[in-house]
Write a protein that holds these residues in place. Structure first.
Motif, PDB file in Angstrom:
ATOM      1  N   GLY A   4       0.812  -1.202   0.000  1.00  0.00           N
ATOM      2  CA  GLY A   4       0.000   0.000   0.000  1.00  0.00           C
ATOM      3  C   GLY A   4       0.851   1.260   0.000  1.00  0.00           C
ATOM      4  N   PRO A   5       0.206   2.402   0.183  1.00  0.00           N
ATOM      5  CA  PRO A   5       0.925   3.677   0.161  1.00  0.00           C
ATOM      6  C   PRO A   5       2.125   3.700   1.102  1.00  0.00           C
ATOM      7  CG  PRO A   5      -1.429   4.039   0.219  1.00  0.00           C
ATOM      8  CD  PRO A   5      -1.220   2.574   0.416  1.00  0.00           C
ATOM      9  N   GLY A   6       3.246   4.160   0.555  1.00  0.00           N
ATOM     10  CA  GLY A   6       4.472   4.271   1.328  1.00  0.00           C
ATOM     11  C   GLY A   6       5.351   3.035   1.303  1.00  0.00           C
ATOM     12  N   ALA A   7       4.827   1.913   0.802  1.00  0.00           N
ATOM     13  CA  ALA A   7       5.560   0.646   0.850  1.00  0.00           C
ATOM     14  C   ALA A   7       6.599   0.533  -0.264  1.00  0.00           C
ATOM     15  CB  ALA A   7       4.585  -0.523   0.750  1.00  0.00           C
ATOM     16  N   ALA A   8       7.703  -0.103   0.069  1.00  0.00           N
ATOM     17  CA  ALA A   8       8.743  -0.402  -0.913  1.00  0.00           C
ATOM     18  C   ALA A   8       8.293  -1.561  -1.793  1.00  0.00           C
ATOM     19  CB  ALA A   8      10.047  -0.765  -0.207  1.00  0.00           C
ATOM     20  N   VAL A   9       8.632  -1.484  -3.054  1.00  0.00           N
ATOM     21  CA  VAL A   9       8.396  -2.575  -3.998  1.00  0.00           C
ATOM     22  C   VAL A   9       9.631  -2.708  -4.878  1.00  0.00           C
ATOM     23  CG1 VAL A   9       5.870  -2.388  -4.046  1.00  0.00           C
ATOM     24  CG2 VAL A   9       7.215  -1.063  -5.664  1.00  0.00           C
ATOM     25  N   GLY A  10       9.754  -3.857  -5.488  1.00  0.00           N
ATOM     26  CA  GLY A  10      10.887  -4.091  -6.373  1.00  0.00           C
ATOM     27  C   GLY A  10      12.058  -4.700  -5.632  1.00  0.00           C
ATOM     28  N   SER A  11      13.253  -4.388  -6.098  1.00  0.00           N
ATOM     29  CA  SER A  11      14.486  -4.927  -5.556  1.00  0.00           C
ATOM     30  C   SER A  11      14.444  -6.452  -5.576  1.00  0.00           C
ATOM     31  CB  SER A  11      14.724  -4.381  -4.149  1.00  0.00           C
ATOM     32  OG  SER A  11      15.968  -4.780  -3.658  1.00  0.00           O
ATOM     33  N   PHE A  12      15.200  -7.097  -4.722  1.00  0.00           N
ATOM     34  CA  PHE A  12      15.215  -8.562  -4.735  1.00  0.00           C
ATOM     35  C   PHE A  12      14.003  -9.146  -4.038  1.00  0.00           C
ATOM     36  CE2 PHE A  12      17.691  -7.264  -1.064  1.00  0.00           C
ATOM     37  CZ  PHE A  12      17.190  -8.063  -0.054  1.00  0.00           C
ATOM     38  N   TYR A  13      13.235  -8.326  -3.299  1.00  0.00           N
ATOM     39  CA  TYR A  13      12.043  -8.821  -2.603  1.00  0.00           C
ATOM     40  C   TYR A  13      10.939  -9.261  -3.563  1.00  0.00           C
ATOM     41  CZ  TYR A  13      14.067  -6.915   1.636  1.00  0.00           C
ATOM     42  OH  TYR A  13      14.897  -6.643   2.675  1.00  0.00           O
ATOM     43  N   ASP A  14      10.860  -8.637  -4.707  1.00  0.00           N
ATOM     44  CA  ASP A  14       9.753  -8.908  -5.611  1.00  0.00           C
ATOM     45  C   ASP A  14      10.185  -9.525  -6.943  1.00  0.00           C
ATOM     46  OD1 ASP A  14       7.771  -7.978  -3.841  1.00  0.00           O
ATOM     47  OD2 ASP A  14       8.286  -5.904  -4.357  1.00  0.00           O
ATOM     48  N   ARG A  15      11.368 -10.067  -7.002  1.00  0.00           N
ATOM     49  CA  ARG A  15      11.794 -10.736  -8.236  1.00  0.00           C
ATOM     50  C   ARG A  15      11.004 -12.012  -8.491  1.00  0.00           C
ATOM     51  NH1 ARG A  15      18.275  -9.788  -8.763  1.00  0.00           N
ATOM     52  NH2 ARG A  15      18.083  -7.550  -9.045  1.00  0.00           N
ATOM     53  N   ASP A  16      10.414 -12.588  -7.447  1.00  0.00           N
ATOM     54  CA  ASP A  16       9.617 -13.802  -7.596  1.00  0.00           C
ATOM     55  C   ASP A  16       8.150 -13.496  -7.890  1.00  0.00           C
ATOM     56  OD1 ASP A  16       9.064 -12.747  -5.083  1.00  0.00           O
ATOM     57  OD2 ASP A  16       8.890 -14.703  -4.121  1.00  0.00           O
ATOM     58  N   CYS A  17       7.856 -12.251  -8.164  1.00  0.00           N
ATOM     59  CA  CYS A  17       6.488 -11.821  -8.437  1.00  0.00           C
ATOM     60  C   CYS A  17       6.035 -12.358  -9.794  1.00  0.00           C
ATOM     61  CB  CYS A  17       6.455 -10.291  -8.422  1.00  0.00           C
ATOM     62  SG  CYS A  17       4.832  -9.602  -8.493  1.00  0.00           S
ATOM     63  N   ASP A  18       4.863 -13.024  -9.805  1.00  0.00           N
ATOM     64  CA  ASP A  18       4.307 -13.572 -11.050  1.00  0.00           C
ATOM     65  C   ASP A  18       3.444 -12.560 -11.791  1.00  0.00           C
ATOM     66  OD1 ASP A  18       5.444 -16.081 -10.492  1.00  0.00           O
ATOM     67  OD2 ASP A  18       3.683 -16.683  -9.323  1.00  0.00           O
ATOM     68  N   TRP A  19       2.783 -11.690 -11.056  1.00  0.00           N
ATOM     69  CA  TRP A  19       1.898 -10.697 -11.659  1.00  0.00           C
ATOM     70  C   TRP A  19       1.711  -9.553 -10.683  1.00  0.00           C
ATOM     71  CZ3 TRP A  19       1.114 -10.092 -16.456  1.00  0.00           C
ATOM     72  CH2 TRP A  19       0.084  -9.285 -16.931  1.00  0.00           C
ATOM     73  N   ALA A  20       1.412  -8.377 -11.195  1.00  0.00           N
ATOM     74  CA  ALA A  20       1.180  -7.204 -10.357  1.00  0.00           C
ATOM     75  C   ALA A  20      -0.128  -6.557 -10.777  1.00  0.00           C
ATOM     76  CB  ALA A  20       2.327  -6.218 -10.511  1.00  0.00           C
ATOM     77  N   LEU A  21      -0.998  -6.358  -9.808  1.00  0.00           N
ATOM     78  CA  LEU A  21      -2.298  -5.745 -10.055  1.00  0.00           C
ATOM     79  C   LEU A  21      -2.331  -4.375  -9.388  1.00  0.00           C
ATOM     80  CD1 LEU A  21      -5.274  -6.080 -11.069  1.00  0.00           C
ATOM     81  CD2 LEU A  21      -5.768  -6.994  -8.800  1.00  0.00           C
ATOM     82  N   PRO A  22      -2.352  -3.290 -10.187  1.00  0.00           N
ATOM     83  CA  PRO A  22      -2.438  -1.960  -9.583  1.00  0.00           C
ATOM     84  C   PRO A  22      -3.819  -1.728  -8.984  1.00  0.00           C
ATOM     85  CG  PRO A  22      -2.297  -1.804 -11.989  1.00  0.00           C
ATOM     86  CD  PRO A  22      -2.244  -3.247 -11.634  1.00  0.00           C
ATOM     87  N   VAL A  23      -3.857  -1.081  -7.834  1.00  0.00           N
ATOM     88  CA  VAL A  23      -5.101  -0.748  -7.148  1.00  0.00           C
ATOM     89  C   VAL A  23      -5.158   0.775  -7.039  1.00  0.00           C
ATOM     90  CG1 VAL A  23      -6.460  -0.992  -5.038  1.00  0.00           C
ATOM     91  CG2 VAL A  23      -5.038  -2.894  -5.826  1.00  0.00           C
ATOM     92  N   GLY A  24      -6.256   1.340  -7.488  1.00  0.00           N
ATOM     93  CA  GLY A  24      -6.380   2.796  -7.480  1.00  0.00           C
ATOM     94  C   GLY A  24      -5.555   3.390  -8.606  1.00  0.00           C
TER      95      GLY A  24
END
Length: 186
Positions: A78-98
């Motif tokens: 949510g707002p203010g949260a970090a995304v990307g870097s090595f934390y989200d390399r295993d992400c299969d899909w991203a759904l934007p909200v708002g």
């Protein structure tokens, strides 16, 4: 110092070149607004950005976020949260909200704060999943999202996304949402 400015400049250029629908991507000082008619293209471009290894953060000044599909579960940033870097390399899909807006953290402190906020969003989802009844989980996550986002935005989020966030079957989310909407109509 010059190399740090050069890196920010390159990040801003890379972000400005991405064609993303209704997503605002900001470098350190520049803001880019590009539009595309395909929502799927938008999600795939966001996914490429997340896998690039860059640290980004969801704009804390907007009601927006990302649902990150990972294996058999999902995470909400949510707002203010970090995304990307090595934390989200295993992400299969991203759904934007708002109306999604991603920013590049300008300092180490800003990056650290974004990681802490990401942990808070994860803890909120954990609290919801601690409810023993699956329908209670769905009801609770719907309440949380409806407190923060408008009802039209929440209605556009698929049952599968809510199901993955809280560990229930999509059918359970569908039933709970149907019951909630029928109660609202009465």
């Amino acid at each position: 110092m010059d190399s740090e400015n050069q890196q920010r400049y390159q990040t801003a250029i890379a972000l400005a070149c991405l064609p993303i629908d209704n997503v605002y991507l900001s470098g350190c000082r520049d803001q880019c607004t590009t539009r595309n008619d395909s929502g799927d293209h938008s999600a795939s471009e966001i996914l490429k950005l997340l896998r690039s290894g860059q640290v980004l953060m969801v704009n804390s000044r907007r009601r927006n976020g990302l649902i990150l599909y990972k294996g058999f579960h999902a995470e909400f940033a949510g707002p203010g949260a970090a995304v990307g870097s090595f934390y989200d390399r295993d992400c299969d899909w991203a759904l934007p909200v708002g109306n999604l807006s991603l920013l590049t953290p300008e300092s180490h402190e800003e990056r650290q704060k974004a990681y802490l906020i990401r942990r808070q969003w994860i803890r909120l989802m954990k609290q919801i999943t601690e409810k023993s009844q699956p329908q209670q989980r769905v009801q609770k996550i719907l309440e949380q999202f409806e407190q923060y986002f408008d009802s039209q935005t929440v209605s556009q989020i698929p049952n599968e996304a809510f199901a993955r966030l809280i560990g229930v079957l999509p059918q359970t989310a569908n039933i709970a949402r149907s019951v909630a909407s029928s109660i609202e109509e009465v």
